[in-house]
Design a protein around this motif. Structure first.
Motif, short mmCIF file in Angstrom:
data_model
loop_
_atom_site.label_atom_id
_atom_site.label_comp_id
_atom_site.label_asym_id
_atom_site.label_seq_id
_atom_site.Cartn_x
_atom_site.Cartn_y
_atom_site.Cartn_z
N THR A 57 0.83 -1.07 -0.09
CA THR A 57 -0.11 -0.04 -0.27
C THR A 57 0.83 1.22 -0.08
OG1 THR A 57 -1.80 -1.33 1.24
CG2 THR A 57 -1.81 1.36 1.34
N ALA A 58 1.97 1.44 0.89
CA ALA A 58 2.76 2.43 0.83
C ALA A 58 3.44 2.59 -0.33
CB ALA A 58 3.71 2.11 2.11
N GLN A 59 3.89 1.61 -1.06
CA GLN A 59 4.52 1.79 -2.24
C GLN A 59 3.42 2.04 -3.27
OE1 GLN A 59 6.43 -1.85 -3.79
NE2 GLN A 59 7.54 -0.65 -5.57
N ALA A 60 2.22 1.81 -3.38
CA ALA A 60 1.11 2.11 -4.41
C ALA A 60 0.99 3.68 -4.17
CB ALA A 60 0.00 1.50 -4.23
N ILE A 61 1.02 4.24 -2.98
CA ILE A 61 0.56 5.62 -2.88
C ILE A 61 1.68 6.38 -2.64
CG2 ILE A 61 -1.59 4.83 -1.69
CD1 ILE A 61 -0.46 5.54 1.14
N GLY A 62 2.84 6.23 -2.89
CA GLY A 62 4.19 6.89 -2.72
C GLY A 62 4.42 7.31 -1.50
N LEU A 63 4.13 6.72 -0.36
CA LEU A 63 4.66 7.28 1.00
C LEU A 63 5.39 5.99 1.74
CD1 LEU A 63 1.31 8.81 2.04
CD2 LEU A 63 3.34 9.99 1.39
N CYS A 78 1.05 3.55 7.64
CA CYS A 78 0.27 3.22 8.63
C CYS A 78 -0.57 4.21 9.64
CB CYS A 78 1.57 2.58 9.86
SG CYS A 78 1.04 1.84 11.31
N ARG A 79 0.21 5.35 9.61
CA ARG A 79 -0.36 6.50 10.28
C ARG A 79 -1.75 6.88 9.70
NH1 ARG A 79 3.58 10.94 10.69
NH2 ARG A 79 4.36 9.69 12.40
N LEU A 80 -1.95 6.80 8.34
CA LEU A 80 -3.07 7.21 7.63
C LEU A 80 -3.99 5.84 7.96
CD1 LEU A 80 -1.73 8.52 4.05
CD2 LEU A 80 -2.72 9.90 5.99
#
Length: 98
Positions: free
Chosen positions: A12-18, A24-26
């Motif tokens: 997920t982090a890689q897909a949204i660029g974060l 995790c915070r979001l």
């Protein structure tokens, strides 16, 4: 994304660029029911351990700031005793600098 597409937090982090930490915070904001990216209340920064209100602090520092405006300098060793008297206890020098 993890629920809808079965993606891991890393994916997920890689897909949204974060980073994974931000993802995790979001996710946690979403779980808590807050708007994702809500800037309403921040736990970072600010005056969480303030000794005085902004108004009281300005009042205490006013004489020192006025002399500094007229070409003087701020001398922490002169400010510290005044702040300690107002606070009613000793202060660390690092707190006076902050």
């Amino acid at each position: 994304m993890p629920l809808q597409y079965g993606m891991s937090l890393e994916q997920t982090a890689q897909a949204i660029g974060l980073s994974k930490g931000w993802a995790c915070r979001l996710r946690n904001q979403f779980i808590e029911g807050g708007a994702v990216g809500n800037k309403g209340k921040s736990v970072r920064g600010g005056r969480h351990r303030e000794h005085f209100t902004l108004e009281r602090e300005a009042e205490l520092l006013k004489p020192f700031l006025e002399s500094a405006r007229m070409g003087g300098i701020l001398v922490v060793s002169q400010i510290k005793p005044q702040l300690e008297i107002a606070l009613g206890r000793k202060m660390a020098l690092s707190s006076v600098y902050k």
